[in-house]
Design a protein around this motif. Sequence first.
Motif, PDB file in Angstrom:
ATOM      1  N   GLY A  46     -21.141  14.739-116.571  1.00  8.79           N
ATOM      2  CA  GLY A  46     -22.172  13.907-117.225  1.00  8.79           C
ATOM      3  C   GLY A  46     -22.046  13.698-118.467  1.00  8.79           C
ATOM      4  O   GLY A  46     -22.049  12.241-118.897  1.00  8.79           O
ATOM      5  N   ALA A  47     -21.027  13.573-118.902  1.00  8.30           N
ATOM      6  CA  ALA A  47     -20.455  13.271-120.652  1.00  8.30           C
ATOM      7  C   ALA A  47     -19.418  11.720-120.414  1.00  8.30           C
ATOM      8  O   ALA A  47     -19.085  11.064-120.562  1.00  8.30           O
ATOM      9  N   GLN A  48     -18.560  11.720-118.437  1.00 13.21           N
ATOM     10  CA  GLN A  48     -17.861  10.873-118.241  1.00 13.21           C
ATOM     11  C   GLN A  48     -18.889   9.974-117.358  1.00 13.21           C
ATOM     12  O   GLN A  48     -18.176   8.921-117.952  1.00 13.21           O
ATOM     13  N   LEU A  49     -19.564  10.056-116.578  1.00 13.61           N
ATOM     14  CA  LEU A  49     -20.635   9.519-115.644  1.00 13.61           C
ATOM     15  C   LEU A  49     -21.721   8.700-116.454  1.00 13.61           C
ATOM     16  O   LEU A  49     -21.549   8.305-115.740  1.00 13.61           O
ATOM     17  N   ASN A  50     -21.711   8.875-117.674  1.00 17.96           N
ATOM     18  CA  ASN A  50     -22.538   8.304-118.189  1.00 17.96           C
ATOM     19  C   ASN A  50     -22.681   7.556-119.188  1.00 17.96           C
ATOM     20  O   ASN A  50     -22.254   7.659-120.642  1.00 17.96           O
ATOM     21  N   ARG A  51     -22.563   6.368-118.317  1.00 15.65           N
ATOM     22  CA  ARG A  51     -22.018   4.712-118.424  1.00 15.65           C
ATOM     23  C   ARG A  51     -22.980   4.015-118.474  1.00 15.65           C
ATOM     24  O   ARG A  51     -23.425   3.698-117.687  1.00 15.65           O
ATOM     25  N   PRO A  52     -22.813   3.231-119.621  1.00 15.37           N
ATOM     26  CA  PRO A  52     -23.866   1.576-119.687  1.00 15.37           C
ATOM     27  C   PRO A  52     -23.133   0.558-118.254  1.00 15.37           C
ATOM     28  O   PRO A  52     -22.244   0.342-117.731  1.00 15.37           O
TER      29      PRO A  52
ATOM     30  N   TRP B 160     -16.722   2.877-112.041  1.00 13.03           N
ATOM     31  CA  TRP B 160     -16.924   2.159-111.064  1.00 13.03           C
ATOM     32  C   TRP B 160     -18.371   2.361-110.697  1.00 13.03           C
ATOM     33  O   TRP B 160     -18.993   1.424-110.265  1.00 13.03           O
ATOM     34  N   LEU B 161     -19.316   3.368-110.985  1.00 16.22           N
ATOM     35  CA  LEU B 161     -20.041   3.629-110.785  1.00 16.22           C
ATOM     36  C   LEU B 161     -21.240   2.621-111.210  1.00 16.22           C
ATOM     37  O   LEU B 161     -21.795   2.350-111.825  1.00 16.22           O
ATOM     38  N   ARG B 162     -20.037   1.927-112.628  1.00 16.45           N
ATOM     39  CA  ARG B 162     -21.058   1.118-113.870  1.00 16.45           C
ATOM     40  C   ARG B 162     -21.763   0.377-112.911  1.00 16.45           C
ATOM     41  O   ARG B 162     -22.862  -0.783-113.668  1.00 16.45           O
ATOM     42  N   GLY B 163     -20.967  -0.148-111.836  1.00 15.06           N
ATOM     43  CA  GLY B 163     -21.816  -1.435-110.684  1.00 15.06           C
ATOM     44  C   GLY B 163     -22.719  -1.537-110.003  1.00 15.06           C
ATOM     45  O   GLY B 163     -23.147  -1.951-109.239  1.00 15.06           O
TER      46      GLY B 163
ATOM     47  N   HIS C 199     -22.022  17.156-100.815  1.00 13.17           N
ATOM     48  CA  HIS C 199     -21.820  15.621-100.916  1.00 13.17           C
ATOM     49  C   HIS C 199     -22.070  15.737-102.720  1.00 13.17           C
ATOM     50  O   HIS C 199     -23.069  15.493-102.873  1.00 13.17           O
ATOM     51  N   LEU C 200     -21.258  15.321-102.746  1.00 13.10           N
ATOM     52  CA  LEU C 200     -20.809  15.343-104.376  1.00 13.10           C
ATOM     53  C   LEU C 200     -21.311  14.133-104.663  1.00 13.10           C
ATOM     54  O   LEU C 200     -21.330  13.114-106.251  1.00 13.10           O
ATOM     55  N   SER C 201     -20.951  13.060-104.477  1.00 14.42           N
ATOM     56  CA  SER C 201     -21.351  11.312-104.520  1.00 14.42           C
ATOM     57  C   SER C 201     -22.524  10.818-105.200  1.00 14.42           C
ATOM     58  O   SER C 201     -22.881  10.192-105.967  1.00 14.42           O
ATOM     59  N   PRO C 202     -23.223  11.170-104.236  1.00 15.58           N
ATOM     60  CA  PRO C 202     -24.941  10.908-104.762  1.00 15.58           C
ATOM     61  C   PRO C 202     -25.125  11.690-106.176  1.00 15.58           C
ATOM     62  O   PRO C 202     -25.807  11.299-106.661  1.00 15.58           O
ATOM     63  N   ALA C 203     -25.024  12.838-106.353  1.00 19.94           N
ATOM     64  CA  ALA C 203     -24.808  13.819-107.681  1.00 19.94           C
ATOM     65  C   ALA C 203     -23.827  13.496-108.467  1.00 19.94           C
ATOM     66  O   ALA C 203     -24.133  12.451-109.948  1.00 19.94           O
ATOM     67  N   GLU C 204     -22.807  11.928-108.228  1.00 16.36           N
ATOM     68  CA  GLU C 204     -22.061  11.541-109.182  1.00 16.36           C
ATOM     69  C   GLU C 204     -23.384  10.419-109.936  1.00 16.36           C
ATOM     70  O   GLU C 204     -22.850   9.988-110.819  1.00 16.36           O
ATOM     71  N   GLY C 205     -23.194   9.634-108.108  1.00 14.15           N
ATOM     72  CA  GLY C 205     -23.769   8.868-108.519  1.00 14.15           C
ATOM     73  C   GLY C 205     -25.539   8.962-109.629  1.00 14.15           C
ATOM     74  O   GLY C 205     -25.456   8.199-111.040  1.00 14.15           O
ATOM     75  N   MET C 206     -25.921   9.806-109.639  1.00  9.58           N
ATOM     76  CA  MET C 206     -27.434  10.098-110.384  1.00  9.58           C
ATOM     77  C   MET C 206     -26.552  10.884-111.407  1.00  9.58           C
ATOM     78  O   MET C 206     -27.411   9.939-112.233  1.00  9.58           O
TER      79      MET C 206
END
Length: 739
Positions: A540-546, A638-641, A655-662
């Motif tokens: 979460g610390a890495q993925l939570n970006r504007p 990449w998920l910022r967009g 399926h990790l990608s929906p969790a990463e997206g969340m």
Amino acid sequence: MTRRAMVYGHVDLNLIDGSAIWVQGIVQTLSNAGCQVDLVLKAPIKTDRLTAPLAALPNVTLVKPFEDALLPELSGKSNGLTPAQVSKVLKALDTKAPYDLVVVRGLPAVSRLVADDVATGRLWTYLTDVPQSMVEATPEAVDQLTAIAKASRFLLCQTEELRGFFEGLVPEACGRSVLFPPVAPEVTGVESPPPPSADSALKLVYTGKYAPRWNTLEMAALPEQLGARGVNAELHMVGDKVHDDPKDATYKERMQAALESGKGVIWHGGQPREKAMQLAGAAHVGLSWRDADLDDSLELSTKVLEYGVLGLPAVLNRTPMHERLLGPDYPLFVDGIGANGPDHGLGEVVDLIAAVATDPAKYALARERTGAAAAQHTMTKATERMAALIERAFPSPRPNLPAAGARPLRVVVAGHDMKFFTRIADYLAALPGVELRMDHWETLNRHDKERSRELLDWADVIICEWCGGNAIWYSKHKRSNQRLIIRLHRFELFTNYVKQVKIRNVDTVVCVNRHYADLTAQITKWPAEKIVVVPNWVDGAQLNRPKLTGAQFHLGMIGIAPARKRMDLALDVLAELRRDDKRFHLFVKSKQAWDYWWVWRQPAERAHVDDLMRRIRTDPNLRDAVVFDGFGPDVPAWLRGVGWVLSTSDDESFHLSPAEGMASGAVPAVLPWPGARTVYAEEWVHDSAAAIAAEIRTVTAEGTWEDRRAEAQRQVIAAFDLPVVCNTFADLLTGAPQS
């Protein structure tokens, strides 16, 4: 436990500029976070404007290589350390009493430390003097940065833009790069003047270095130019670092003359940071307007934040970064009209200042925006970020593990592919009371038996990542007083591997969701009490970006091969949405089917890809609406967009990608593959592609996307965040009840 930190910035703290202010700020931040800090100075102290406040802190020590003659060749000399000398000094200090973390700024110094293997793995590296465009990123530069990333525990990045670029350029930076923006000091005792009025002089201020691309010579002309427009103005300039310009031999002389005798210019020379802030706080408008060539910079000026802390509106260039910081309607953006001319757009700046000086509403808006931006960059916020990084690098002791001074719990992690487990292993290795070693298997079945035997004799606990030959071997050879944990993935369940495991010698089998845990018990007949569910993790610390502008109209899909990932259903969703709204696009981050030889050799897979590509080319609702991005670890950037992450597969284990997206702040849209509802809440699972499209259309039309993504992020962090999963594995080491 107090952590010992060494800080070195390859900058001269006798001169006040952004890099010197950064060194002061990072030392204060580490000190506030509870570290004992040794600051190694690059040059002898000639003025203590920056160092005196640091020396006064009870847990900060100034290390003076020249004054204390730490190297024979430094005695009596006054020039700054070379990178080679930096390496020698830092290595000697670290050898004498090893530091927990070594924070270093400056590419030449960091490169030499890496080459000399100084503090490898404990470097917290901060770099701005790196390539900031693909044109500048030569192969040699990428190799240099790759070596630095590998040797660093953290890469401290000043801005989200710099972090994303760095991760795309250097894959090894992914997972190590963390956001650590400039620190704006919290100032007391400074009262802002009343808003500008015709009855008093408009006070402008600039603090920092004087250099051509910083437009400081043009700034010196502002009082006279504004006077010609009927605006009585004076410019206060603070700082004493005047650059020599190799392209303009007379620049330094002209800049010095403007400071000393420019009309309406009041030069205060070099000042301690607190005094500079007091001078700035007495002004109406701050200046941070630069040459248009710097608009592509991935750095954020500390000056803007310092002005914001003081409630001071700032004149600065309009860039995407600045728009995200202050909003596109900020009234003091220089748009760059005439920026390449001889006056670098001076006329536009005069117009902006004159307009704001006579419009109270514009002035109030500019002041409010810079103040709000600075509030996210205070010393308090920086200390919170630093404390979180320290906890991440040095986890707190756990009650179920040996206390300090006792023999640590010996843990072996065995497996051939650690991509899903490396971060968990890193956490376990960092825990007080744990010593961890790796048994790297060449393949699922091939390993160094002598090495495995040595580790088996040494270990208290064995973790087998994947249930392959490693699980079979350790289950047959472990002692009765050792714990054996096996993490079972999807594919092994349908092979002969599970049949060969001696389950009576296994303490725990970990599955990633309840569906596969139940299926494992059903297929293997293993005791249900030995099978536990520990989900895959997201950072979460890495993925939570504007999020970037327009993300709510961007669908994302990570991984589209093989055909059972069902990109065709994702295209159904996109086509349905674009019938009414052409703003919707699909972004795909994946290897292609032809990148996997075992997939591409199958006629059905090739036919599936052919159908997908033909459909994208020929369907008017899909043409120019699908973007393919390269496979790589830079998923957080990449998920910022991306505002919606699709999971349209026929089957998945987790399926990790929906969790990463969340975790990134996107909304998941999941089709009901077997077990989907045991991983994701019912509200995110939809019966068909048409139902997904209807949900996305409704949410965007009603304006509830922000609420939906906030709820998705809350759920995933509570259940799947890396610290949550790591804590569970820490409990499994000793069989402690799961928290």
